[in-house]
Design a protein around this motif. Structure first.
Motif: not given
Lengths: 279, 279
Positions: A64, A159-162, B72, B84, B272-275, B277-279
């Motif tokens: 993630r 930034i928060e990690t998942v 993914v 995610t 392939p990660v919904l985030n 911030k900053h991704h």
């Protein structure tokens, strides 16, 4: 090269310039220093060894958060051989120095973990920044910490990690000052290495990442804030170490920062898996 | 576009051209057909749902075989939401059709798995070839199976995958005939998509992969062996299905081939990660 002079004086009788010589010197305990610039173009990795009870959640955490935690190899439970990363890599002896965490707290640093390896251990190898740093060097992009033989400055970001199970927390980032006219190129070069943190996570304005003072890193050494250059931030392999500390895992073994596992895999391989046929 | 005509006739009252409309039609059971060409540029994935007891080994299998099994997304144990991969993806309803395997044997095909979802299930999403096929289409590289609205031909190769626990076996490959002068370009384009099987595993000579007759695929439809073109083989997402069958997992649920999970992630996203911030 970073560390080159110190290495050649202290270890002039060791054969560190090729992979078998370096591996042998590390395994025997004759070489216990950092591996920057060593390994002759082979992939170097961060290391986290955890009990199997934490392995699935830790692997989900890596999946993630692929930019700070790019997973490049996982051992079988209880098997100390990293079979997909080399023909003969014993993770108990083939890293120059290890940190031992008990209940999430650094308890010891050692150069061999043979006596504390357990049958329920799983070893995770994670890509590291040496790979894209070498590519930037080859493109002629200066990096202050390399030119001054220091450790790259690292910061706890906002930034928060998942999260995954007990693993989570803020992303740690490394910072390099880049000339504005080379930023597009630097982004493209590092993006080519998804297993070594990939493209930057942030460019410019440290406050956008919650970093108050660029001259006071949370890990590593301060680097000169070069006038006219822009701070560029990459996801950093210290992130999973912080997540492991935060999770309070009863026993965890990592590499000592900078003291990497040097694999048999080429830095330019499409996939980090040793397979004689078609890979 | 492949399937476009059939889709527009059979489902002309459904709003399939945008992601929310497609998701709603799949969730309600109004759309139960294949997803090729749908999803408006969003990442589509293969699916494997397994009991947690098999999850760590399956995840190791994917990590060790990233070309056929590019991971993914992974759910939390017992959580049917693919958090995610989208803001509201329920893996029990949001795939058009599922195959259910009992003890490694195909037992049923259904369009909803709500009633058989269990608290010990883990859902794995794996990248699929639609992503690089679209990139090849955009580069003007013709693909016979798309132009003729058939399924790509797939073959059991002689390449051994790297085993993990009970998972292993031969790699399945898909084949596309490519004009020789475009092969370098095709290799470069597909290599840009490491989460969609990446570069080809083999070019030319089917016998080098142990394939005796190119006109008789093991899965999918035969494609014309176009004179003057070269067969090019990619790692294929049927590989993990074969590994799961071989392992004899008591209960496993996959997508029905071609009937993919359509995610919220852009096909061109770096990770392939919904985030937010900053991704």
């Amino acid at each position: 090269m970073r560390g080159g002079t110190a290495v050649s004086i202290a270890y002039q009788t060791l054969r560190l310039s090729d992979l078998p010589g370096l591996r042998a010197a590390i395994r025997s305990g004759d070489y216990v220093k950092h591996t920057a610039g060593l390994g002759a173009g082979h992939l170097q990795t961060n290391l986290a060894i955890l009990p199997e009870a934490y392995a699935l959640d830790f692997m989900r955490y890596c999946q993630r958060n692929p930019k700070p935690c790019p997973l490049v190899g996982v051992s079988d439970t209880g098997d100390p051989m990293m079979r997909t990363l080399g023909r003969d890599i014993d993770i108990r002896t083939d890293v120059p120095a290890y940190n031992i965490y008990l209940d999430g707290k650094l308890a010891d640093s050692v150069t061999d973990i043979t006596d504390i390896w357990r049958d329920d251990m799983v070893a995770f190898a994670l890509g590291c920044s040496f790979t894209f740093e070498r590519a930037l060097e080859e493109a002629g992009v200066p990096q202050w910490h390399i030119d001054h033989d220091t450790t790259v400055p690292m910061f706890r970001s906002n930034i928060e990690t998942v999260p995954a199970g007990p693993f989570g927390g803020k992303m740690v980032v490394s910072m390099r000052m880049i000339a504005p006219e080379r930023i597009d190129e630097v982004r493209e070069i590092s993006r080519r290495f998804p297993l070594a943190h990939g493209a930057p996570v942030h460019i410019g304005d440290p406050e956008g990442l919650g970093i108050a003072d660029l001259s006071r890193p949370d890990w590593g050494d301060p680097a000169e804030i070069e006038p006219g250059k822009t701070p560029v931030f990459w996801a950093c392999g210290v992130t999973p170490q912080v997540a492991i500390e935060r999770a309070g895992v009863p026993l965890c073994i990592t590499h000592k920062p900078g003291h990497m596992l040097v694999t048999d895999i080429s830095e330019t391989a499409e996939v980090p898996v040793l397979n004689p046929k078609h890979h």
